[in-house]
Write an enzyme that holds these catalytic residues in place. Sequence first.
Site, PDB file in Angstrom:
ATOM      1  CB  THR A   1      -0.919  -0.024   1.236  1.00 13.18           C
ATOM      2  OG1 THR A   1      -1.795  -1.130   1.101  1.00 13.18           O
ATOM      3  CG2 THR A   1      -1.738   1.238   1.372  1.00 13.18           C
TER       4      THR A   1
ATOM      5  CB  SER B   1       2.666  -7.921   1.313  1.00 12.87           C
ATOM      6  OG  SER B   1       1.700  -7.710   2.311  1.00 12.87           O
TER       7      SER B   1
ATOM      8  CB  THR C   1       0.455  -3.561   6.435  1.00 12.62           C
ATOM      9  OG1 THR C   1      -0.795  -3.679   5.753  1.00 12.62           O
ATOM     10  CG2 THR C   1       0.935  -2.132   6.385  1.00 12.62           C
ATOM     11  CG  ASP C   2      -2.492  -7.286   3.916  1.00 18.94           C
ATOM     12  OD1 ASP C   2      -2.813  -6.522   4.847  1.00 18.94           O
ATOM     13  OD2 ASP C   2      -3.114  -7.341   2.842  1.00 18.94           O
TER      14      ASP C   2
HETATM   15  N1  ASP Z   1      -2.697  -5.518   0.837  1.00 19.53           N
HETATM   16  C1  ASP Z   1      -1.663  -4.548   1.147  1.00 19.53           C
HETATM   17  C2  ASP Z   1      -0.334  -5.282   1.171  1.00 19.53           C
HETATM   18  O1  ASP Z   1      -0.068  -5.942   2.123  1.00 19.53           O
HETATM   19  C3  ASP Z   1      -1.949  -3.919   2.442  1.00 19.53           C
HETATM   20  C4  ASP Z   1      -0.954  -2.913   2.909  1.00 19.53           C
HETATM   21  O2  ASP Z   1       0.158  -2.779   2.441  1.00 19.53           O
HETATM   22  O3  ASP Z   1      -1.315  -2.189   3.871  1.00 19.53           O
HETATM   23  O4  ASP Z   1       0.420  -5.204   0.259  1.00 19.53           O
END
Ligand code: ASP
Length: 320
Positions: A21, A67, A100-101
């Site tokens: 993200t 991710s 973050t995931d």
């Molecule tokens: N779906 C995103 C990822 O993990 C979520 C994020 O980065 O906050 O790439």
Amino acid sequence: MQAHIPSETSRRVVILGTGGTIAGRASQASDNVGYTAAQLGVDQLVAAIPALAGQALEAEQVAQLDSKDMDFAAWQRLAQRLAEHLARPEVAGVVVTHGTDTLEETAYFLQQVLAPFKPVVLTAAMRPATALQTDGPQNLLDAVALAREPGARGVLTVFAGAIHGAEQVRKVHSYKVEAFASAEGGQLGVVEEGRVRCFGAWPQGQALGLASIVRPAAEWPRVMLLWNHVGADGALVRALLDHPTQRPHGLVVAGTGNGTLATDLEAALREAQASGVRVLRSTRCDAGPVMDLPGALPSAGALSPVKARIRLLLDLLAEM
Ligand code: ASP
């Protein structure tokens, strides 16, 4: 693995981009969730932060993905590039931008494989780069400061000003900008206005080394994750054991409480173990260990289920 300790004059920071993200874009600035991750290159993320202009930085794109789709091949590439940059005397530390995931899984994996003597700082964002109040630029700025911090070492995460170690860090909120926490008071420190305050000791550990992960990603052991819950039984485990092509090499079960398991689920896991599948028992609780008890299925200690899965994966790789 050789110890690459930064010298007094090491100031260069390498930023490796993997997507997420932090590199995401939405069509409207007010949209915090309907965005596409992994759209901007890591050089664009750096260029968007005036405070980084003129600093000794290098940016390199290692992957470009959401991710949730992080995979073993990308982990291999990332570990390889990290090892190369960490070995350069002029490099103080390396930053990795990530989604973050699955950030906590990548952090744990890298700590096990590299256990670096310089800081490797993973950072991310909960709001896309196009958001009215994107958190990515401040997180990246903090990560660069931490990567230059004398004495810092190990795989670290900096997020919303808080520093976490790879073993304790977990994503604990699906929306809030303060999305990460360390279980049981394990937060390592903070970054405030570019200054690092460390509360305790930086992580140490024994690196498995790159040789432990050279096997082609497609051949890595299949380690799957299951949960105990009300009404759980052994049907899923038995279906996996009978599967003609997807039979697992390892199973991690997120038990209830102290790793407790519904009777039939435990029976099926014992059948799996007896047939040569490695089984580890973790807990679906947010914190705390699974105590080893005589006769019980093996415990994953205080590792979260996803990290226990990586531990087992690395153990199985070592035995191949
Ligand atoms: N779906 C995103 C990822 O993990 C979520 C994020 O980065 O906050 O790439």
